[in-house]
Write an enzyme that holds these catalytic residues in place. Structure first.
Site, PDB file in Angstrom:
ATOM      1  N   HIS A 229      -9.361  24.782 -45.173  1.00 26.23           N
ATOM      2  CA  HIS A 229      -9.403  25.577 -46.416  1.00 26.23           C
ATOM      3  C   HIS A 229     -10.764  26.269 -46.466  1.00 26.23           C
ATOM      4  O   HIS A 229     -11.102  27.011 -45.559  1.00 26.23           O
ATOM      5  CB  HIS A 229      -9.134  24.597 -47.570  1.00 26.23           C
ATOM      6  CG  HIS A 229      -8.848  25.195 -48.910  1.00 26.23           C
ATOM      7  ND1 HIS A 229      -8.710  26.533 -49.139  1.00 26.23           N
ATOM      8  CD2 HIS A 229      -8.683  24.598 -50.136  1.00 26.23           C
ATOM      9  CE1 HIS A 229      -8.458  26.737 -50.425  1.00 26.23           C
ATOM     10  NE2 HIS A 229      -8.442  25.582 -51.049  1.00 26.23           N
ATOM     11  N   HIS A 268      -2.659  32.012 -41.933  1.00 28.90           N
ATOM     12  CA  HIS A 268      -2.646  31.752 -43.364  1.00 28.90           C
ATOM     13  C   HIS A 268      -1.250  31.319 -43.768  1.00 28.90           C
ATOM     14  O   HIS A 268      -0.266  31.825 -43.221  1.00 28.90           O
ATOM     15  CB  HIS A 268      -3.038  33.010 -44.148  1.00 28.90           C
ATOM     16  CG  HIS A 268      -3.445  32.709 -45.545  1.00 28.90           C
ATOM     17  ND1 HIS A 268      -2.514  32.591 -46.562  1.00 28.90           N
ATOM     18  CD2 HIS A 268      -4.652  32.449 -46.088  1.00 28.90           C
ATOM     19  CE1 HIS A 268      -3.162  32.297 -47.682  1.00 28.90           C
ATOM     20  NE2 HIS A 268      -4.455  32.190 -47.427  1.00 28.90           N
ATOM     21  N   ASP A 324     -11.942  34.176 -44.110  1.00 29.11           N
ATOM     22  CA  ASP A 324     -13.076  33.424 -43.586  1.00 29.11           C
ATOM     23  C   ASP A 324     -13.560  33.904 -42.226  1.00 29.11           C
ATOM     24  O   ASP A 324     -14.603  33.469 -41.751  1.00 29.11           O
ATOM     25  CB  ASP A 324     -12.701  31.937 -43.470  1.00 29.11           C
ATOM     26  CG  ASP A 324     -12.626  31.275 -44.834  1.00 29.11           C
ATOM     27  OD1 ASP A 324     -13.390  31.695 -45.722  1.00 29.11           O
ATOM     28  OD2 ASP A 324     -11.817  30.353 -45.011  1.00 29.11           O
TER      29      ASP A 324
HETATM   30  N1  CMC Z   1      -4.994  29.062 -34.292  1.00 31.65           N
HETATM   31  C1  CMC Z   1      -4.001  28.814 -33.437  1.00 31.65           C
HETATM   32  N2  CMC Z   1      -2.732  28.569 -33.787  1.00 31.65           N
HETATM   33  C2  CMC Z   1      -2.456  28.583 -35.101  1.00 31.65           C
HETATM   34  C3  CMC Z   1      -3.452  28.854 -36.076  1.00 31.65           C
HETATM   35  C4  CMC Z   1      -4.754  29.103 -35.619  1.00 31.65           C
HETATM   36  N3  CMC Z   1      -5.729  29.364 -36.483  1.00 31.65           N
HETATM   37  N4  CMC Z   1      -2.900  28.802 -37.309  1.00 31.65           N
HETATM   38  C5  CMC Z   1      -1.604  28.512 -37.120  1.00 31.65           C
HETATM   39  N5  CMC Z   1      -1.334  28.384 -35.797  1.00 31.65           N
HETATM   40  C6  CMC Z   1      -0.027  28.119 -35.167  1.00 31.65           C
HETATM   41  C7  CMC Z   1       0.420  26.692 -35.448  1.00 31.65           C
HETATM   42  O1  CMC Z   1      -0.038  25.827 -34.434  1.00 31.65           O
HETATM   43  C8  CMC Z   1       1.913  26.861 -35.446  1.00 31.65           C
HETATM   44  O2  CMC Z   1       2.329  26.969 -34.108  1.00 31.65           O
HETATM   45  P1  CMC Z   1       3.716  26.286 -33.616  1.00 31.65           P
HETATM   46  O3  CMC Z   1       4.798  26.968 -34.420  1.00 31.65           O
HETATM   47  O4  CMC Z   1       3.778  26.576 -32.158  1.00 31.65           O
HETATM   48  O5  CMC Z   1       3.596  24.832 -33.943  1.00 31.65           O
HETATM   49  C9  CMC Z   1       2.131  28.214 -36.087  1.00 31.65           C
HETATM   50  O6  CMC Z   1       0.923  28.951 -35.815  1.00 31.65           O
HETATM   51  C10 CMC Z   1       2.395  28.176 -37.582  1.00 31.65           C
HETATM   52  O7  CMC Z   1       1.271  27.561 -38.223  1.00 31.65           O
HETATM   53  P2  CMC Z   1       1.359  26.420 -39.330  1.00 31.65           P
HETATM   54  O8  CMC Z   1       0.524  25.264 -38.888  1.00 31.65           O
HETATM   55  O9  CMC Z   1       2.777  26.183 -39.708  1.00 31.65           O
HETATM   56  O10 CMC Z   1       0.651  27.169 -40.538  1.00 31.65           O
HETATM   57  P3  CMC Z   1       0.193  26.528 -41.926  1.00 31.65           P
HETATM   58  O11 CMC Z   1       0.667  27.444 -42.974  1.00 31.65           O
HETATM   59  O12 CMC Z   1       0.549  25.097 -42.028  1.00 31.65           O
HETATM   60  O13 CMC Z   1      -1.412  26.582 -41.803  1.00 31.65           O
HETATM   61  C11 CMC Z   1      -3.650  27.318 -41.918  1.00 31.65           C
HETATM   62  C12 CMC Z   1      -2.198  27.585 -42.351  1.00 31.65           C
HETATM   63  C13 CMC Z   1      -4.548  28.330 -42.631  1.00 31.65           C
HETATM   64  C14 CMC Z   1      -4.078  25.900 -42.345  1.00 31.65           C
HETATM   65  C15 CMC Z   1      -3.756  27.475 -40.397  1.00 31.65           C
HETATM   66  O14 CMC Z   1      -3.397  28.789 -40.021  1.00 31.65           O
HETATM   67  C16 CMC Z   1      -5.138  27.123 -39.861  1.00 31.65           C
HETATM   68  O15 CMC Z   1      -5.430  25.960 -39.637  1.00 31.65           O
HETATM   69  N6  CMC Z   1      -6.029  28.159 -39.636  1.00 31.65           N
HETATM   70  C17 CMC Z   1      -7.372  27.896 -39.215  1.00 31.65           C
HETATM   71  C18 CMC Z   1      -8.215  27.474 -40.412  1.00 31.65           C
HETATM   72  C19 CMC Z   1      -8.543  28.624 -41.340  1.00 31.65           C
HETATM   73  O16 CMC Z   1      -8.961  29.694 -40.912  1.00 31.65           O
HETATM   74  N7  CMC Z   1      -8.378  28.376 -42.650  1.00 31.65           N
HETATM   75  C20 CMC Z   1      -8.743  29.353 -43.702  1.00 31.65           C
HETATM   76  C21 CMC Z   1      -7.522  29.827 -44.439  1.00 31.65           C
HETATM   77  S1  CMC Z   1      -7.892  31.226 -45.517  1.00 31.65           S
HETATM   78  C22 CMC Z   1      -9.039  30.670 -46.677  1.00 31.65           C
HETATM   79  C23 CMC Z   1      -8.744  29.386 -47.358  1.00 31.65           C
HETATM   80  O17 CMC Z   1      -7.587  29.041 -47.579  1.00 31.65           O
HETATM   81  O18 CMC Z   1      -9.694  28.697 -47.693  1.00 31.65           O
END
Ligand code: CMC
Length: 388
Positions: A229, A268, A324
């Site tokens: 987050h 996201h 971010d």
């Molecule tokens: N790098 C590589 N792969 C990713 C990433 C990433 N940053 N984000 C998602 N994926 C992949 C994930 O592994 C999954 O792949 P598969 O279908 O093969 O298993 C697919 O994309 C779908 O992702 P998800 O895990 O279902 O997505 P989510 O909605 O649960 O997670 C998230 C959203 C923001 C937590 C995640 O994208 C993440 O961890 N990003 C990196 C951390 C980040 O930048 N966070 C800031 C978010 S914006 C500001 C805030 O909220 O504070």
């Protein structure tokens, strides 16, 4: 019988109705109370946006003057918050950990905050929380670097006052650079609210038990602390440092695709398109780098974005840069230590948390209490310790 939906991460569950922020994730649209984020970033100020989020309309001149006045005259924190709480932390305490605790501690300084049914009282606590965030944030920083605390200077605007508390004395004649204060104010607008993210959902969850707003906001800040987050901006800088040079970008991206780690600052839950905030931040970055000089990590970030946006792994999963990805580069160029990045997110997000708190109070919702699917053992008899 009961029909419950099993949705542990709430990916398919609307937990509330809300009139504050609208996100259209497919099309990369973000609006506060109907106003596009691009227009607010260009024409408004953080305090005006805070008013808009909380009260639902842009203020008139008189309303705005009163709002700014009220915020400005609540910037001081009780001496004991600083001397007893903040100065009691270990010398290398993380400022975000300090901030979470300090917000919670405030509830004991304002015990009447518990009177949540009284609208005037709610207004007073709202003003206090928004006004004290920069003071607490700067105090956490000064403590963590061993510098003396700087009191608020209420002749300054909200953002310039924060910069003065951060940097004064280190540079005794410190005057906030107008361009930098303006850029930071823009970043505050972009971070002020983002509908039902993890932190805001936490705020509403805690407040639904009729807890006071300080305790609820401390919980929201604790959620924001996490690297998935608000902690992501800090993680982006650590990642860019580890990559170290443009030449290593391709092999790093291969590692991400192999599941070694996440590309921080990408992806996201709601945006399946370019995060509109990331677009604005890229422009803000140019304004800041014109003053501070370019952040050497910028080239790595740009290359990383270029490679990722071309790559099928990221394309097929609709992973784009989020807010971010670039914000940390700006904060770093401005001179903020990495540990302060999430704190810089929390300062303006307070107004979003409080807007949701006010809305929740007016919705008169029941306590939030999800159900679970029990998957543990069936009934069994206790076995005495000696017989196990
Ligand atoms: N790098 C590589 N792969 C990713 C990433 C990433 N940053 N984000 C998602 N994926 C992949 C994930 O592994 C999954 O792949 P598969 O279908 O093969 O298993 C697919 O994309 C779908 O992702 P998800 O895990 O279902 O997505 P989510 O909605 O649960 O997670 C998230 C959203 C923001 C937590 C995640 O994208 C993440 O961890 N990003 C990196 C951390 C980040 O930048 N966070 C800031 C978010 S914006 C500001 C805030 O909220 O504070």
């Amino acid at each position: 019988g009961n029909t419950w939906f099993y949705d542990p991460a709430y990916t398919q569950t609307a937990a509330t109705s809300s009139a504050i922020t609208e996100i259209d994730g497919e099309n990369g649209i973000l609006r506060y109370r109907g106003y596009p984020i691009e227009e607010l970033a260009e024409k408004s100020s953080y305090l005006e946006v805070a008013y808009l989020l909380i009260f639902g309309e842009l203020p008139t001149e008189d309303q705005f003057a009163e709002w700014v006045h009220d915020i400005t005259y609540h910037t001081f924190i009780h001496e004991n918050v600083r001397k007893r709480f903040l100065e009691g932390f270990h010398h290398d305490a993380h400022p975000m950990g300090m901030l979470v605790s300090a917000i919670a501690a405030l509830s004991t300084f304002y015990p009447n905050a518990k009177e949540i049914d009284d609208e005037d009282n709610r207004y007073r606590q709202t003003v206090r929380l928004i006004a004290k965030m920069p003071t607490l944030a700067a105090a956490c920083h000064r403590f963590s670097v061993g510098q003396p605390f700087v009191y608020p200077d209420n002749s300054l605007g909200f953002t310039a006052n924060f910069l003065s508390m951060m940097w004064k004395i280190a540079e005794p004649r410190y005057d906030a650079n107008y361009a930098l204060a303006h850029a930071l104010d823009t970043l505050f607008i972009l971070h002020a609210d983002h509908e039902l993210n993890c932190g805001t959902a936490t705020m509403r969850m805690i407040a639904s038990s009729n807890s006071d707003p300080y305790s609820s906001a401390a919980g929201a800040a604790a959620a924001l602390y996490g690297p998935r987050h608000g902690g992501a901006n800090e993680a982006v800088i650590r990642m860019l440092n580890r990559i170290g040079s443009i030449d290593n970008v391709n092999s790093f991206v291969e590692g991400v695709k192999n599941g070694d780690e996440k590309l921080m600052g990408f992806g996201h839950r709601v945006y399946k398109n370019y995060d509109p905030r990331a677009r604005i931040i890229k422009q803000t970055a140019d304004e800041v780098f014109a003053v501070t000089g370019k952040n050497p990590l910028l080239d790595i970030a740009l290359k990383l974005e270029e490679v990722a946006l071309e790559d099928d792994y990221f394309k097929s999963r609709k992973l784009y840069p989020n807010v971010d990805f670039y914000s940390g580069l700006i904060y770093q160029a401005m001179g903020f230590p990495t540990e302060m990045f999430t704190v810089l997110f929390a300062i303006p997000r307070m107004s979003g948390w409080l807007a949701h708190w006010k809305e929740l109070m007016e919705q008169d919702q029941k306590i939030a209490r999800p159900r679970q699917l029990y998957v543990g053992a069936g009934e069994r008899s206790f076995v005495e310790l000696g017989d196990r």
